[in-house]
Each structure stands twice: as structure tokens, then as C-alpha cells.
Design a protein around this motif. Structure first.
Motif, mmCIF file in Angstrom:
data_model
loop_
_atom_site.group_PDB
_atom_site.id
_atom_site.type_symbol
_atom_site.label_atom_id
_atom_site.label_comp_id
_atom_site.label_asym_id
_atom_site.label_seq_id
_atom_site.Cartn_x
_atom_site.Cartn_y
_atom_site.Cartn_z
ATOM 1 N N THR A 5 0.827 -1.129 0.067
ATOM 2 C CA THR A 5 -0.068 -0.019 -0.028
ATOM 3 C C THR A 5 0.848 1.218 -0.111
ATOM 4 O OG1 THR A 5 0.022 -0.011 2.440
ATOM 5 C CG2 THR A 5 -1.873 -1.127 1.350
ATOM 6 N N ARG A 6 2.284 1.141 0.071
ATOM 7 C CA ARG A 6 3.227 2.068 0.008
ATOM 8 C C ARG A 6 4.273 2.086 -0.582
ATOM 9 N NH1 ARG A 6 1.720 5.260 4.751
ATOM 10 N NH2 ARG A 6 3.672 6.430 4.790
ATOM 11 N N ALA A 7 5.010 2.978 -1.219
ATOM 12 C CA ALA A 7 5.986 3.122 -1.858
ATOM 13 C C ALA A 7 6.940 4.221 -1.705
ATOM 14 C CB ALA A 7 6.081 2.564 -3.419
ATOM 15 N N PHE A 32 10.795 10.960 -2.055
ATOM 16 C CA PHE A 32 11.851 10.865 -1.328
ATOM 17 C C PHE A 32 11.514 10.258 -0.099
ATOM 18 C CE2 PHE A 32 12.630 14.135 -4.375
ATOM 19 C CZ PHE A 32 13.740 13.766 -5.008
ATOM 20 N N GLY A 33 10.530 9.329 -0.020
ATOM 21 C CA GLY A 33 10.206 8.820 1.521
ATOM 22 C C GLY A 33 8.841 7.858 1.124
ATOM 23 N N ASP A 34 8.810 7.065 2.042
ATOM 24 C CA ASP A 34 7.575 6.097 1.942
ATOM 25 C C ASP A 34 6.362 6.995 2.029
ATOM 26 O OD1 ASP A 34 7.366 3.299 1.681
ATOM 27 O OD2 ASP A 34 6.688 2.896 3.720
ATOM 28 N N ALA A 35 5.545 6.758 0.964
ATOM 29 C CA ALA A 35 4.110 7.344 0.861
ATOM 30 C C ALA A 35 3.176 6.264 0.610
ATOM 31 C CB ALA A 35 4.419 8.568 -0.113
ATOM 32 N N PRO A 36 1.823 6.701 0.972
ATOM 33 C CA PRO A 36 0.703 5.967 0.513
ATOM 34 C C PRO A 36 0.602 5.973 -1.045
ATOM 35 C CG PRO A 36 -0.022 7.333 2.301
ATOM 36 C CD PRO A 36 1.452 7.856 1.884
ATOM 37 N N LEU A 37 0.367 4.788 -1.809
ATOM 38 C CA LEU A 37 0.109 4.629 -3.129
ATOM 39 C C LEU A 37 -0.921 5.638 -3.377
ATOM 40 C CD1 LEU A 37 0.914 1.042 -3.949
ATOM 41 C CD2 LEU A 37 2.409 2.964 -4.456
ATOM 42 N N VAL A 44 -10.558 7.818 -2.425
ATOM 43 C CA VAL A 44 -10.309 8.373 -4.039
ATOM 44 C C VAL A 44 -9.603 9.442 -4.120
ATOM 45 C CG1 VAL A 44 -11.565 8.646 -6.142
ATOM 46 C CG2 VAL A 44 -12.935 7.142 -4.440
ATOM 47 N N ALA A 45 -8.578 9.182 -5.221
ATOM 48 C CA ALA A 45 -7.671 10.290 -5.576
ATOM 49 C C ALA A 45 -7.588 10.465 -7.160
ATOM 50 C CB ALA A 45 -6.148 9.984 -4.888
ATOM 51 N N VAL A 46 -7.728 11.681 -7.783
ATOM 52 C CA VAL A 46 -7.674 12.033 -9.009
ATOM 53 C C VAL A 46 -6.650 13.020 -9.004
ATOM 54 C CG1 VAL A 46 -8.991 12.767 -11.166
ATOM 55 C CG2 VAL A 46 -10.152 11.807 -9.474
ATOM 56 N N TYR A 47 -5.468 12.832 -10.113
ATOM 57 C CA TYR A 47 -4.557 13.666 -10.249
ATOM 58 C C TYR A 47 -4.204 14.232 -11.849
ATOM 59 C CZ TYR A 47 -1.627 9.437 -11.746
ATOM 60 O OH TYR A 47 -1.156 8.568 -12.044
ATOM 61 N N ALA A 48 -3.546 15.230 -12.014
ATOM 62 C CA ALA A 48 -3.215 15.416 -13.200
ATOM 63 C C ALA A 48 -1.678 15.946 -13.220
ATOM 64 C CB ALA A 48 -3.899 16.637 -13.984
ATOM 65 N N ALA A 49 -0.659 15.601 -13.913
ATOM 66 C CA ALA A 49 0.777 15.731 -13.665
ATOM 67 C C ALA A 49 1.340 16.072 -14.821
ATOM 68 C CB ALA A 49 1.293 14.434 -13.023
ATOM 69 N N LYS A 89 -7.059 6.887 -8.668
ATOM 70 C CA LYS A 89 -6.985 5.779 -7.886
ATOM 71 C C LYS A 89 -8.112 5.671 -6.866
ATOM 72 C CE LYS A 89 -1.897 6.186 -8.193
ATOM 73 N NZ LYS A 89 -0.711 6.334 -7.612
ATOM 74 N N ALA A 90 -8.427 4.446 -6.434
ATOM 75 C CA ALA A 90 -9.500 4.126 -5.336
ATOM 76 C C ALA A 90 -9.140 3.098 -4.471
ATOM 77 C CB ALA A 90 -10.894 4.285 -6.190
ATOM 78 N N GLU A 91 -9.530 3.089 -3.415
ATOM 79 C CA GLU A 91 -9.426 2.010 -2.368
ATOM 80 C C GLU A 91 -10.684 1.506 -2.130
ATOM 81 O OE1 GLU A 91 -7.310 3.481 1.042
ATOM 82 O OE2 GLU A 91 -5.211 2.988 0.238
ATOM 83 N N LEU A 92 -11.045 0.334 -2.899
ATOM 84 C CA LEU A 92 -12.423 -0.079 -2.766
ATOM 85 C C LEU A 92 -12.631 -0.646 -1.415
ATOM 86 C CD1 LEU A 92 -13.050 -1.620 -6.284
ATOM 87 C CD2 LEU A 92 -13.324 0.678 -5.403
ATOM 88 N N SER A 93 -11.701 -0.978 -0.518
ATOM 89 C CA SER A 93 -11.644 -1.573 0.599
ATOM 90 C C SER A 93 -10.276 -1.511 1.216
ATOM 91 C CB SER A 93 -11.948 -3.025 0.611
ATOM 92 O OG SER A 93 -10.879 -4.014 0.116
#
Length: 717
Positions: A51-53, A58-63, A492-497, A532-536
Motif C-alpha cells: 500500500t506504500r512505496a 523521497f520517502g515512503d508514501a501511500p500509493l 479516491v484520488a484524481v490527479y493531473a501531472a 486511484k480508489a481503495e475499494l476496501s
């Protein structure tokens, strides 16, 4: 040269050592009181999907909150799937493909259609290491893949992405694990994994060792591998942690080159997936020795601010031998075998190759409030240097063999020239990133890296004067990275990069008019939109649309290797990972990719697809815990790849393929020892397929593995 007796002895010793250690470890645990350790200590979790990477920053962060496409393969997943090489690991990500990934040689990949750079696209705990040999996984906690541009995160790297190997660290509780494995062709493997704390619990250790007698699916591509590593830490104070890790690998294996087109136009037919073309009596294994020593110091000033200093020194040595199949002299073909299957056999030697890269990085990170906004701030500096030494290689024609009727030839003398420093790279960079919380639902990620890149490449000596031809560059580049993240719901997260990348210029290949000359660094640009969405708590799904543009490098009509025109890759990625039900775990990865070359001024290539890249690729993995029999799990993987272009003109297309892999695992106890038995069959339907269709070295086709049975047993004490 194979040393099976030594390998088997090491495996047996590992098992005995682990059994004898288990009793004393248990006694020590009962005597020691519980002691609270900082969060930096690895606990050896056996969870499924990560769930993290850390690869995207530059550090462990939630996906979920990371505005980039990232995939992670954990240690538990690698054990369940009997993965012991990066080649096996990358099959589960549809965005990753082979790129002249020859058995017995360096593992080489592409991401999002762009080939990775073996000198800069691979990382160990975030620091660059070369991938000129098989990178061992025994001491890796997980393998993280960043898909897309990484200019801000890494500086110089190919536009496809990054592969980061996260090293196992000392465990808080005693860990004693032994794995033994075998395959139907005679491969034998054994490894140990030992971890825990010393009597003075400020000090921890993690020891890994492995030995392997390799019997490849390609007949005669045999060898052996030995590996050992150690990771240690010292909790100097509640705020200060010092970590040290080191590893060494010795690998020797006969390499298996691929096939070329018959007559330069036709795919070979009637060949077997286990066919070996490097099959002369004088064929020798490629011998490599590689090592790392890494150091990291972390200091926590207060709950909001911390600093990290890290460095890694890598060492690599190789003696490269191949009875190499290349061209058809009677037919006047450099890139292609003769129409009847004849091919030239060249005695290739490159002895004494050495590489010694050094990478270092300093970071300061903190959180604060200013101007009514919350800030998560990172600033740092990095340094990388690399020196490559090698000599002029030996390349002498031995005669003619045939893909259907091998011919044994006399070995011609092919001396490898004196070794000297031929290539050097230096990178110095400063970078900063601020993650601004604009509101409860909006975040802005703004980052910038400035990197100064100096490179010197010595080409082969001038045939007339004998003087070396040198190409060099020394330039600075600013690499921005911007992303806006919107959270309509907590899950839920929506991003543009938008990001820019930087890669070293390619080196003119063998046979070109400017052979061995390095092109100047080139920039690339990427736009990416994702959701991205965590359905559970245990299941995440994601969808990403991206476009990458970069300069196109190719050999022009005048036989010069140049960068001219542009390649554009437009793609869609879909992924789902985690538990669908308490008994069923699922992993789905799919990529649709439209690639296009343009601006070359050549009607034969403009508008055509890139080579070795399918328009669609997918991977579906399922693992089912059988409720009627406790401890039994069944798994299966379905892999699909669409057709690929063999040449840049798209005149020859190589068909797609479906693959089915099946497996089972049974967890039980033998006395007090937790035990897992595993069995797998890869390519269960025994399909022939061309897994790699590379344009490298004039163009080669590499067949995939035939049906292969594997068994293993894991003992945890």
C-alpha cells in the motif's frame, strides 16, 4: 564453469545452520523482555499487496496519494510465485517488457515502450546502480516500479521509468527462514534469510545467502550463481539511526543469443524454444562479479523535521564470451541469417570489463504551516559518478553454422584489447519539492531538480592514426515536476501531472559510421492523468492516461546514428491489486499503447510504430485459499501480448501470444517449524512464442520459455 558440488554443499550447510539456530533463537526470545523499537525497524510482514512505496518521491508514501503510476512486488509475493529474478517479477506488470533480455546476460527491460538505461534506470534504495548482470533478489524486501518520467526523482534516467530495489533490513523479532527449490531441467537452489537483534538491542542484523545451479530452458545455457549479503543497523539514540548493508554475487552462465530473420525478411519457422545458437565446443560462460556497499544515516530533529544522508558504492567486473550468431556473409546480409538457416558464427570476447559507480544523496524533510497553508517540504542534493573500463573487443569470424543443423567449428583467435577507462559520467544535482495542502480535498505537488551532467565517451581507435575518438558533453538542465491531486472522497484520488525527463544520448552501435560515439543528453516530456480508489482496505484499483514525447534516435540513410524527429507514446494503463474476498486475491495489469515515429523526413518510418512494443498487453493473476483444506492455495496467471513490429519500417510483424501459468502452495507445520510447499508450472500449455523482438545489434528474436515445472519448500523457524 559449473560448480554443482559447491552449490549443493552451500545449500545443505544453510539448512543445517538454520535448524541449529532456531532453538537458540527461541530461547533468547523467551528471556528477553519486550522493547519498543522505532518505526524504521522492519517487522517482516507477510501481507499481500503493498500500500506504500518510495520510488515516486523521497520517502515512503501511500500509493493512493502518490500522483504517479507505481507498482510494487513484495517479498511475500515473490516467495509465493517462486520469483528469483527481475525477469520473472516484471511479467506481472503489463507496462514492462523485455528489451534484448537474453538468457545468461544482463536483464534489460522497457517501460511504457521505452527501453531502460542499464546505467541509470535501476536503483537500490533510491540510489543508482548499473544493471549489467542479474540483480539478486534474496536481500530485497520489495521491487518498486515507477512508470513514466523520473527526471525530478532521479535526474538522468530513460523516459520509461525506474526500477527500485528496496533492501531487507533487520527485523525486530528473530527471523530464521530457509528455502530450497528445484526445476525439471536440473536447476537446484537454496537460500537462507536470518534476521533479528543482538543482545544489545540497539544493534540489528539481516543475513541472506543463496547458491544456485542454473539449468536454463535453453539447452546448454547453464551456469551457477552464489550470493551473500548483510544489513546491519545501530539505533544510536531515539533520534539517530545508522544503517549499513553490503552484498556480493558471483555469477557464471553461458549466454543464449537470439535468431535473426531468414534472408533478412522472414521469421524463422520450425525452431524450438530451447534451441541454443551459442553451442560451439569453445563456447564459454559470461562470468560476472558484482558487489554493493551502502550506508545511510537518519536523524529526527523533532516530529516534523528529519535529515537523511545515504551513499552506495557498486563494483562490477565481467569477462564476456560468445560464439555469436550474426549475419550471412554468402548472402551479403549483416542483419539477417541466410534463407536456408545458415548464419555466421563470430568469436566474440571482451575481457576485464569494470564499472565502479558511486552515488550519494542528502535530504532534509519537514512539515510546517505558512500563508495559511500546510507544507510538506523536501530539499536535497545528489552526486553520481561512474567510470567504465574496457578494451577493444575481439570479433573474428569462425565460419558458418545452421539453425536446423548445427556445425561445429574451430575456434579462431580473437584477442581482447588492453583495458583502459573508456567512459565516465558525473552528475551533480540540487532539488526541492513542496506539497501544499490547498484545502481538505486539494493538494499541489511542485518540484524542481537542476542537474549538471558531464559525460566522456572514448570510441574505438581511428583505423588510420590509431588515436582514440572522444565524444564529450557538459550541460545543465532544469527538470520540473507538477501535480494537482483532488480527493473527492477519502478513498479516491484524481490527479493531473506534468513532468520533464533527461536521458543520456544513445551510443552509436556496431557497424555505423560514427560507431561508439555518444549523442548529447536528450529531454523528454510527459502529461499524465490518473485516478486511484481503495475499494476496501485490501483492494486498490487505478486507471492512468499518459503521453510521452522524446527525440527519436536511429541509424539514418547515410549510416550515421542520429537523434532526429520525435517519438510519441500515448497510453492507457489499468490495474487492480488486493483481496477481492477473504479467500481470493487478484492482480490485474493492462496497457494499451499507441506509439508513433515522426519528423524523420523518411516516408518508410514516419507514422510507424516503435519496435518491440505491443499495442495491448495484459497480466491477470489470481490466488485462491481453498476453505475446505486449511493451508492450501491455488494460483494462476494469464499473460497476453499483442503483435510487435520487428523493424522501424514495420514491414515484419511478430505475432502475439497467450500464456497460462499454474501453481499451488500448501502451508503446514513440521513439528514446531512452519513450512510451505510450492509447485508451479509455467507455460502450462507449452506454447511457442517470441517473447522479445529487439532491434538491438541489427535485430534479434528471442523465444520464450517452454513448459517448466518448479517445486520449492520454505521452512520458517
Amino acid at each position: 564453469m559449473s560448480t554443482p558440488n559447491l552449490s549443493v554443499s552451500v545449500i545443505a550447510l544453510a539448512i543445517l545452520q538454520a535448524f541449529s539456530a532456531s532453538a537458540s533463537a527461541a530461547a533468547q526470545q523467551s528471556e528477553q523482555s519486550e522493547q519498543s523499537m522505532p518505526e524504521v525497524i522492519v517487522t517482516g510482514s507477510r501481507g499481500d499487496a503493498a500500500t506504500r512505496a518510495s520510488v515516486a518521491g523521497f520517502g515512503d508514501a501511500p500509493l493512493l496519494q502518490t500522483p504517479a503510476a507505481v507498482s510494487v512486488l513484495t517479498r511475500a509475493q515473490m516467495q509465493d510465485l517462486q520469483i528469483r529474478s527481475t525477469s520473472d517479477a516484471m511479467k506481472f506488470d503489463a507496462s514492462v517488457g523485455d528489451a534484448y533480455n537474453a538468457v545468461g546476460y544482463a536483464e534489460q527491460f522497457s517501460i511504457r515502450g521505452f527501453q531502460l538505461d542499464n546505467s541509470s534506470s535501476y536503483r537500490k534504495d533510491g540510489l543508482a546502480i548499473p544493471a549489467d548482470t542479474q540483480i539478486p533478489l534474496e536481500n530485497k524486501e520489495r521491487v518498486e516500479v515507477l512508470k513514466g518520467l523520473s527526471g525530478f526523482q532521479a535526474g538522468v534516467a530513460a523516459p520509461g521509468g525506474l526500477v527500485d530495489y528496496i533492501v531487507k533490513r533487520p527485523t525486530n523479532t528473530a527471523l530464521r527462514s530457509v528455502t530450497v527449490a528445484a526445476s525439471e531441467r536440473g536447476t537446484l537452489y537454496g537460500s537462507i534469510d536470518l534476521g533479528g537483534r543482538f543482545e544489545d538491542r540497539r544493534f540489528g542484523y539481516r543475513i541472506n545467502a543463496a547458491a544456485e545451479r542454473m539449468r536454463s530452458y535453453i539447452e546448454g545455457a547453464d551456469g551457477n550463481r552464489k550470493f551473500v549479503s548483510g544489513a546491519f543497523d545501530w539505533q544510536i539514540s531515539p533520534r539517530a539511526l545508522l544503517q549499513l548493508d553490503a552484498d556480493y554475487q558471483d555469477k557464471s552462465q553461458v549466454s543464449a543469443p537470439g535468431f535473426q530473420l531468414l534472408g533478412g525478411t522472414t521469421l524463422p519457422s520450425g525452431v524450438s524454444g530451447d534451441a541454443m545458437l551459442n553451442n560451439q565446443a569453445w563456447s564459454r560462460p559470461v562470468a560476472t562479479q558484482s558487489s554493493n556497499i551502502g550506508l545511510r544515516f537518519q536523524y529526527q530533529f523533532n516530529p516534523e523535521w528529519s535529515a537523511t544522508l545515504s551513499a552506495n558504492r557498486h563494483s562490477f567486473k565481467r569477462d564476456d564470451y560468445t560464439a555469436f550468431p550474426s549475419g550471412c556473409t554468402p548472402g551479403g546480409l549483416y542483419s539477417g541469417f541466410c534463407a536456408n538457416g545458415d548464419y555466421d558464427v563470430v568469436n566474440y570476447k571482451s575481457l576485464g570489463e569494470k564499472k565502479s559507480p558511486l552515488a550519494a544523496q542528502a535530504l532534509i524533510q519537514g512539515k510546517f504551516a505558512a500563508a495559511g497553508l500546510q507544507h510538506a517540504f523536501t530539499a536535497g542534493a545528489s552526486y553520481f559518478q561512474r567510470k567504465d573500463s574496457f578494451g577493444d573487443y575481439g570479433w573474428v569470424l569462425a565460419g558458418t553454422s545452421n539453425i536446423y543443423r548445427p556445425v561445429m567449428l574451430a575456434e579462431p583467435d580473437a584477442p581482447s584489447g588492453p583495458v583502459s577507462e573508456r567512459r565516465s559520467e558525473h552528475e551533480r544535482a540540487v532539488f526541492a519539492q513542496d506539497i501544499l495542502t490547498l484545502s481538505a480535498q486539494w493538494k499541489l505537488h511542485a518540484g524542481l531538480r537542476y542537474v549538471q551532467v558531464r559525460r566522456s565517451q572514448v570510441a574505438r581507435s581511428d583505423e588510420t592514426t590509431g588515436a582514440f575518438i572522444v565524444s564529450s558533453s557538459d550541460e545543465g538542465f532544469a527538470l520540473p515536476n507538477l501535480a494537482l491531486v483532488y480527493n473527492p472522497r477519502d478513498n479516491v484520488a484524481v490527479y493531473a501531472a506534468y513532468s520533464q525527463g533527461l536521458e543520456h544520448g544513445g551510443i552509436a552501435p556496431l557497424g555505423t559510421a560514427n560507431q561508439d560515439t555518444a549523442l548529447a543528453p536528450g529531454k523528454s516530456k510527459q502529461v499524465e492523468i490518473g485516478v486511484k480508489a481503495e475499494l476496501s482496505r485490501e483492494l486498490m484499483v487505478s486507471a492512468t492516461v499518459f503521453q510521452i514525447k522524446k527525440g527519436l534516435e536511429y541509424t539514418d540513410a547515410d549510416n550515421y546514428f542520429v537523434r532526429k524527429g520525435q517519438v510519441r507514446n500515448l497510453g492507457l494503463e489499468l490495474a487492480a491489486h488486493g483481496k477481492v474476498t477473504p479467500d481470493l486475491s487478484l492482480g490485474v495489469s493492462a496497457m494499451a499503447l499507441n506509439t508513433q515515429q515522426s519528423g524523420t523526413g523518411l516516408s518508410d518510418t514516419d507514422g510507424k510504430r516503435l519496435t518491440d512494443v505491443p499495442a495491448f498487453k495484459s497480466s491477470v493473476y489470481a490466488d485462491y485459499a481453498v476453505p475446505q483444506l486449511a493451508g492450501l492455495k491455488l494460483n494462476g496467471t494469464w499473460l497476453y501480448s499483442g503483435k510487435k513490429a520487428f523493424d522501424k519500417e514495420n514491414t515484419v510483424m511478430v505475432g502475439g501470444y497467450h500464456l497460462l501459468n499454474l501453481g499451488a502452495a500448501y502451508a503446514t507445520r513440521i513439528g514446531a517449524t512452519a513450512t510451505i510447499f510450492r509447485a508451479n508450472v509455467d507455460n502450462a500449455l507449452n506454447r511457442f512464442y517470441w517473447r522479445d523482438v529487439t532491434p538491438e545489434l541489427g535485430g534479434y528474436l528471442l523465444p520464450g520459455a517452454t513448459r517448466t515445472f518448479k517445486v520449492s519448500a520454505q521452512f520458517d523457524f
